[in-house]
Design a protein around this motif. Structure first.
Motif, short mmCIF file in Angstrom:
data_model
loop_
_atom_site.label_atom_id
_atom_site.label_comp_id
_atom_site.label_asym_id
_atom_site.label_seq_id
_atom_site.Cartn_x
_atom_site.Cartn_y
_atom_site.Cartn_z
N CYS A 181 0.85 -1.14 -0.08
CA CYS A 181 0.04 -0.30 0.09
C CYS A 181 0.94 1.30 -0.23
O CYS A 181 0.79 1.92 -0.93
CB CYS A 181 -1.00 -0.07 1.32
N ILE A 198 -4.66 -6.21 -0.53
CA ILE A 198 -3.63 -5.10 -0.27
C ILE A 198 -3.04 -6.15 1.02
O ILE A 198 -3.88 -6.69 1.92
CB ILE A 198 -4.00 -3.93 0.66
N SER A 251 -0.22 -4.92 3.83
CA SER A 251 0.57 -3.64 4.14
C SER A 251 1.06 -3.88 5.74
O SER A 251 0.31 -4.40 6.41
CB SER A 251 -0.48 -2.50 4.20
N ILE A 260 -5.41 1.44 8.07
CA ILE A 260 -5.66 1.01 6.51
C ILE A 260 -6.94 1.66 6.12
O ILE A 260 -6.89 2.00 4.83
CB ILE A 260 -5.68 -0.43 6.38
N SER A 309 -6.89 4.69 4.09
CA SER A 309 -6.26 4.80 2.67
C SER A 309 -6.93 4.09 1.60
O SER A 309 -7.13 4.54 0.65
CB SER A 309 -4.65 4.21 2.99
N VAL A 310 -7.45 3.05 2.09
CA VAL A 310 -8.18 2.01 0.98
C VAL A 310 -9.27 3.05 0.37
O VAL A 310 -9.51 2.85 -0.73
CB VAL A 310 -8.94 0.94 1.64
N ALA A 342 -8.01 -6.11 2.56
CA ALA A 342 -6.84 -5.29 2.97
C ALA A 342 -6.35 -5.93 4.38
O ALA A 342 -6.93 -5.91 5.36
CB ALA A 342 -7.23 -3.95 2.88
#
Length: 222
Positions: free
Chosen positions: A13, A116, A118, A125, A128-129, A139
């Motif tokens: 990521c 993802i 990460s 997270i 960001s996603v 993720a």
């Protein structure tokens, strides 16, 4: 690779999809206090200590950042204040994708599930996603795996959760040290180096190289 259709396309990521601003964040915190030469050296130390901090037993990412800042301060004879490390960490949710990411991901997502893996935390997270402009199948974080990349345990956790093997995925990263060396050791089916210029390439690790995510659909024959 143009005829390959993996079960999943997996991604690092931060750095690969999200513009990784740990160094710039450090500059924002320390820049007014340090000379340009010391600031450059501090950022290099901070980068190296972060890698060292993730190689052992898992710990929360705030501790990775805290310890790396503290060790960098010691190396450069700078007074360490835990609030400075916290200020750097607190910037992470504000980081944004590279401009090439949303369109490239969206094209791949129409055909192949995106995942993802990460070196992040469950609380971080999602920030960001949601910015990536494409649906993700999953993720996974180092917190869930209880291991940071480049440790193989992180990748093994992802395979277990996906119910697949290394041969079933294409893994994409802008980092040889955190991702693609481990992907090579695990014999991940295909490896893609997104060359964003922050690490040198090592072609012996058997990857395909693209300059940004806009080049990924073509590699997948989409």
């Amino acid at each position: 690779m143009s005829t390959l259709r993996p079960k999943f396309v997996t991604f690092d990521c931060y750095g690969t999809l999200i513009n990784f601003e740990m160094g710039p964040a450090a500059r924002r915190v320390y820049g007014a206090r340090l000379s340009p030469e010391v600031m450059d050296g501090f950022c290099e130390s901070f980068r190296g200590f972060r890698l060292d901090e993730v190689l052992g037993a898992w710990k929360p990412f705030i501790e990775v950042v805290h310890n790396s800042v503290e060790r960098s301060c010691k190396a450069w004879k700078i007074t360490f204040d835990p609030a400075d490390a916290q200020a750097i960490y607190d910037e992470i949710p504000s980081w944004n994708p590279h401009t090439d990411v949303p369109a490239g991901l969206a094209k791949v997502a129409r055909e192949i599930p995106l995942v993802i893996l990460s070196n992040s935390m469950k609380e971080l997270i999602p920030h960001s996603v949601v910015k990536l402009g494409a649906p993700f199948h999953a993720a996974y974080t180092a917190e869930e795996a209880q291991a940071y990349k480049p440790r193989l345990q992180a990748f093994e956790y992802m395979f277990d959760m996906l119910g697949c093997g290394p041969e079933d995925v294409v893994h994409c990263s802008s980092s040889l040290r955190y991702d693609l060396m481990s992907a090579y050791d695990l014999k991940i089916g295909q490896r893609v180096f997104v060359n964003r210029g922050h690490e040198p390439g090592i072609p012996a690790y058997g990857y395909r190289e693209i300059k940004d995510i806009g080049g990924l659909p073509g590699l997948l024959g989409l």
